[in-house]
Design a protein around this motif. Structure first.
Motif: not given
Length: 444
Positions: A256-258, A282-285, A299-301, A321-325
């Motif tokens: 999920a970009a920009s 895995v979701l990359i934000l 928000l992720i936490e 499961q979720v990675y914050l780029a």
């Protein structure tokens, strides 16, 4: 014989003076904790002096007769990438100005390391006459190229007065923006008259500029240079390394970009539905603005996920499961890792960001209902079944699930996007030809 320079109306100068303190406060609030804050202040509200030591980072060794390219943010910088690369490869000094930190970070990530003596990226000074005069004296540009839309009255008046050819490349103008420009005709018409050429993405844009007062002889439809974009090879190589290192080859990678507020929260709320059926997903934000990185981490936490952050050099592990780029200048990297992508600013009423970046990599794309920034491109991709448009995050999650359940369908969407890209290429060559014509014009 050219017309004498027509200065912006007096009310614009008064408005600028009133807004200036508020703008400076906004910059302070957003950037005061950044290590390069003082440089930003100098570049926006003064003019960076020539470095006494030419080894100083990110300054041109010969800051004269540059090609000056103004790209507002990340999207415009990406669009300008092949133009910038064209001149740098010829040994021509290039100065890039940006309005946003993300745009400048993107420009530097693409070119600063490989062209340290030919390339410089700075923030665009505030549009005050005295600052623009100092800026032109400092860099003495031979040509001024604006990317897409952003026009500044004093900048255009001063470049026109100095006899510097100015071209609006890859121009786009939505119906809504055209109405806004039309309300301030005394400000808009002189700016359009001072442009040497307008290279419009499509016929509708061309007609809107003409209706606002542009000389029809100066308006040319060239198509969108965005169809000619090429991902940086070093980021593609890095993506392959990370795919092996992080063992992502067999995992669904959803990017999920920009993204803008509240898109991250909406997507995170729907992600458990995907995990129920695909627990190794895995979701990359990739938030659009760096000032929101910490907020998105919270928000992720809050959604019950452990936070893994790029800024802290953390990897995607087997249990991630979720990675914050939360990095800058690496958007192509995340798209290159994606099985499928959501392009943000489209569930929120921002107008959407460029879907052609993931499309160029064969990645199937979903966007929300707000895509007026890329209306024509989105329509082309939807007609080819290369892009799916949804109304909300719940529908987005369902599209992703459908593609995971029917991988051949996702593959066909990616291939259809590549075909759209190929069919619409050529704008770069046409726009370079226009630049070449202007760059050989005699001074006024």
């Amino acid at each position: 014989m050219s017309k004498p320079v027509q200065k912006p109306p007096f009310w614009y100068q008064i408005l600028l003076a009133l807004v200036l303190p508020l703008y400076r406060l906004r910059v302070w609030q957003r950037s005061r904790l950044q290590p390069d804050y003082q440089d930003e202040i100098i570049e926006r509200f003064a003019v960076k002096p020539v470095a006494k030591n030419q080894q100083r980072k990110n300054q041109l060794s010969k800051p004269q007769q540059v090609i000056w390219i103004h790209a507002v943010s990340v999207g415009e910088t990406n669009a300008a990438q092949p133009i910038i690369a064209h001149f740098l490869k010829r040994g021509q000094p290039v100065l890039v100005t940006n309005t946003t930190r993300t745009g400048q970070a993107r420009a530097k990530a693409l070119f600063a390391q490989n062209y340290p003596e030919l390339f410089e990226a700075v923030f665009l000074p505030v549009d005050i006459t005295a600052l623009m005069q100092q800026f032109l004296q400092r860099y003495q540009p031979r040509l001024f190229i604006l990317i897409e839309t952003e026009l500044w009255p004093n900048a255009l008046a001063q470049t026109y007065d100095a006899g510097i050819p100015t071209i609006l490349l890859n121009a786009r103008l939505s119906e809504r923006s055209a109405k806004g420009y039309g309300r301030v005709g005394r400000l808009t018409r002189p700016m359009l008259e001072q442009l040497s050429c307008i290279a419009a993405q499509d016929q509708a844009t061309a007609q809107r500029f003409i209706a606002l007062g542009a000389d029809a002889k100066k308006v040319v439809v060239t198509g969108s240079i965005k169809f000619d974009i090429q991902p940086p090879e070093f980021l593609l190589e890095q993506a392959q390394q990370l795919k092996q290192q992080w063992q992502l080859a067999q995992r669904p990678v959803l990017v999920a970009a920009s993204t803008h507020e509240p898109e991250e929260a909406q997507i995170l709320a729907q992600f458990p539905k995907i995990l129920d059926q695909y627990p190794d997903a895995v979701l990359i934000l990739v938030p659009r603005h760096p000032e929101r990185f910490d907020r998105v981490a919270e928000l992720i936490e809050k959604q019950g996920f452990q936070v893994f952050r790029r800024s802290q050099q953390q990897n995607i592990e087997a249990d991630t499961q979720v990675y914050l780029a939360d990095s800058m200048g690496e958007l192509w990297l995340w798209y290159a890792l994606a099985s499928m992508a959501f392009v943000g600013g489209s569930l929120s009423p921002t107008g959407g960001h460029n879907p052609l970046e993931p499309v160029r990599l064969g990645v199937p794309v979903v966007m929300g209902p707000h895509t007026f920034n890329f209306k024509v491109i989105v329509e082309q991709l939807m007609q080819a079944h290369a892009l799916t448009q949804v109304d909300n995050a719940e529908a987005l999650a369902q599209v992703w699930l459908n593609w995971l359940q029917q991988p051949e369908q996702a593959k066909q969407a990616g291939l259809a996007g590549l075909q759209v890209m190929q069919a619409n290429q050529g704008a770069l060559e046409r726009q370079l030809a226009l630049i070449q014509q202007l760059d050989t014009l005699p001074e006024r």
